[in-house]
Design a protein around this motif. Structure first.
Motif, PDB file in Angstrom:
ATOM      1  N   TYR A  28       0.818  -1.212   0.000  1.00 39.40           N
ATOM      2  CA  TYR A  28       0.000   0.000   0.000  1.00 39.40           C
ATOM      3  C   TYR A  28       0.856   1.269   0.000  1.00 39.40           C
ATOM      4  O   TYR A  28       0.624   2.203  -0.765  1.00 39.40           O
ATOM      5  N   ASN A  29       1.862   1.295   0.883  1.00 44.41           N
ATOM      6  CA  ASN A  29       2.673   2.513   1.031  1.00 44.41           C
ATOM      7  C   ASN A  29       3.440   2.847  -0.243  1.00 44.41           C
ATOM      8  O   ASN A  29       3.538   4.004  -0.638  1.00 44.41           O
ATOM      9  N   SER A  30       3.999   1.804  -0.855  1.00 48.13           N
ATOM     10  CA  SER A  30       4.800   2.067  -2.054  1.00 48.13           C
ATOM     11  C   SER A  30       3.925   2.565  -3.205  1.00 48.13           C
ATOM     12  O   SER A  30       4.376   3.354  -4.041  1.00 48.13           O
ATOM     13  N   PHE A  69      -5.914   4.398  -6.346  1.00 46.04           N
ATOM     14  CA  PHE A  69      -5.099   5.624  -6.312  1.00 46.04           C
ATOM     15  C   PHE A  69      -5.120   6.327  -7.677  1.00 46.04           C
ATOM     16  O   PHE A  69      -5.193   7.549  -7.745  1.00 46.04           O
ATOM     17  N   ALA A  70      -5.042   5.533  -8.748  1.00 49.21           N
ATOM     18  CA  ALA A  70      -5.052   6.133 -10.087  1.00 49.21           C
ATOM     19  C   ALA A  70      -6.364   6.872 -10.336  1.00 49.21           C
ATOM     20  O   ALA A  70      -6.372   7.988 -10.862  1.00 49.21           O
ATOM     21  N   ARG A  71      -7.478   6.272  -9.927  1.00 52.90           N
ATOM     22  CA  ARG A  71      -8.787   6.903 -10.163  1.00 52.90           C
ATOM     23  C   ARG A  71      -8.935   8.201  -9.389  1.00 52.90           C
ATOM     24  O   ARG A  71      -9.598   9.130  -9.837  1.00 52.90           O
ATOM     25  N   ARG A  72      -8.323   8.260  -8.225  1.00 52.74           N
ATOM     26  CA  ARG A  72      -8.419   9.476  -7.404  1.00 52.74           C
ATOM     27  C   ARG A  72      -7.468  10.574  -7.876  1.00 52.74           C
ATOM     28  O   ARG A  72      -7.607  11.721  -7.481  1.00 52.74           O
ATOM     29  N   ALA A  73      -6.483  10.205  -8.672  1.00 51.73           N
ATOM     30  CA  ALA A  73      -5.449  11.172  -9.063  1.00 51.73           C
ATOM     31  C   ALA A  73      -5.989  12.198 -10.054  1.00 51.73           C
ATOM     32  O   ALA A  73      -6.902  11.906 -10.822  1.00 51.73           O
ATOM     33  N   THR A  74      -5.397  13.369 -10.050  1.00 50.25           N
ATOM     34  CA  THR A  74      -5.784  14.394 -11.034  1.00 50.25           C
ATOM     35  C   THR A  74      -4.836  14.362 -12.233  1.00 50.25           C
ATOM     36  O   THR A  74      -5.021  15.088 -13.191  1.00 50.25           O
ATOM     37  N   VAL A  75      -3.797  13.528 -12.153  1.00 49.84           N
ATOM     38  CA  VAL A  75      -2.874  13.350 -13.284  1.00 49.84           C
ATOM     39  C   VAL A  75      -3.057  11.931 -13.826  1.00 49.84           C
ATOM     40  O   VAL A  75      -3.563  11.058 -13.115  1.00 49.84           O
TER      41      VAL A  75
END
Ligand code: ZN
Length: 284
Positions: A28-30, A69-75
């Motif tokens: 998770y952290n990485s 994480f990808a879905r939440r990202a703005t990039v």
């Protein structure tokens, strides 16, 4: 909501002359630190998982965290399964719903590599999944022969035939790069990279991107390489910072505090790679 396909992300990178770090994660952290680095740098990133690590975390779990994480990202962030050395592993990646998989038949004789890659590509493409393949063989950096014997390097004429016959979406090439720690500083074969860039139209991938000197990474980008795998150095960033943290006796036993202390240096490490691979300072 910025999960993108590896294929689209690399096409954009190729068009705009920057390279993308593909960070090998393991928990998770990485994943979190890599995604935060992309967000802070305001640049695209690839998060990838080595299937041999499934003894620690199943493919589906890592895939789900990375995709979240990808879905939440703005990039733009893409998610990829690294080194599937046979059909079964690649298909297990499809089963775990990785949007992109690598099939690595580079240790096989040429015709067998073509057959394996084609078989995986047919299944993957039917499911809308991208395929990275490897031609030439990227060995290990502790073996000097793997870094210097040009018999293992990617042959441009063979690469044209390979891509045509397999339909691979990107190609990992052997140009003096190798996996893990390097026994001596690598010296990339830039003439070969330029030639491969000239004869192929799909994105080119550098495995063993850790510890390649910054100037050579930047030059490889300028020669047209797009995806740069970073595993060894990322793990080292975790290790070194954890070691420093616990060198202070007052931190003894404070494992959660250690994870928090890792955050900034690990994010900064990934940001430094994003920066090195963007020599002309392209901005989204
Ligand atoms: Zn590799």
């Amino acid at each position: 909501m910025s999960l993108v396909k590896v294929k689209d992300l690399l096409a954009h990178a190729q068009e705009h002359g920057y390279g993308v770090p593909a960070i090998n994660v393991f928990d998770y952290n990485s994943i979190k630190f890599a995604a935060m680095a992309a967000e802070e740098a305001k640049m695209p990133l690839i998060i990838q998982y080595f299937p041999g690590f499934d003894v620690h975390a199943p493919l589906i779990d890592i895939r789900n965290i990375a995709v979240a994480f990808a879905r939440r990202a703005t990039v733009p962030i893409a998610v990829h399964l690294d080194h599937s050395k046979n059909f079964e592993i690649a298909v297990s990646g499809l089963g775990a719903r990785f949007p992109s998989v690598m099939v690595d038949g580079s240790a096989l004789p040429y015709e067998e590599n073509v057959a394996l890659t084609l078989e995986v590509a047919r299944c993957a493409h039917a499911m809308g999944v991208d395929v990275e393949a490897e031609l030439g063989h990227v060995g290990v950096g502790m073996n000097l022969e793997d870094m210097t014997n040009t018999d293992h390097f990617t042959d441009p004429d063979q690469a044209v035939d390979f891509v045509k016959r397999t339909g691979a979406d990107s190609l990992a090439i052997a140009v003096g790069n190798a996996h893990g720690n390097y026994i001596r500083t690598p010296e990339l074969d830039f003439d070969r990279i330029c030639k491969l860039r000239e004869v192929l139209d799909i994105p080119l991938v550098m495995h063993g991107g850790s510890d390649i000197p910054d100037d050579q990474l930047a030059r490889a980008v300028r020669c047209g390489m797009s995806k740069f795998n970073i595993a060894t150095e990322y793990q080292r960033a975790f290790y070194n910072n954890m070691k420093d943290f616990f060198a202070d006796e007052s931190n003894s036993g404070a494992y959660f505090k250690a994870l928090r202390a890792l955050e900034r240096p690990c994010i900064d490490f990934v940001k430094s790679k994003i920066d090195i691979l963007n020599p002309d300072h392209y901005q989204l």
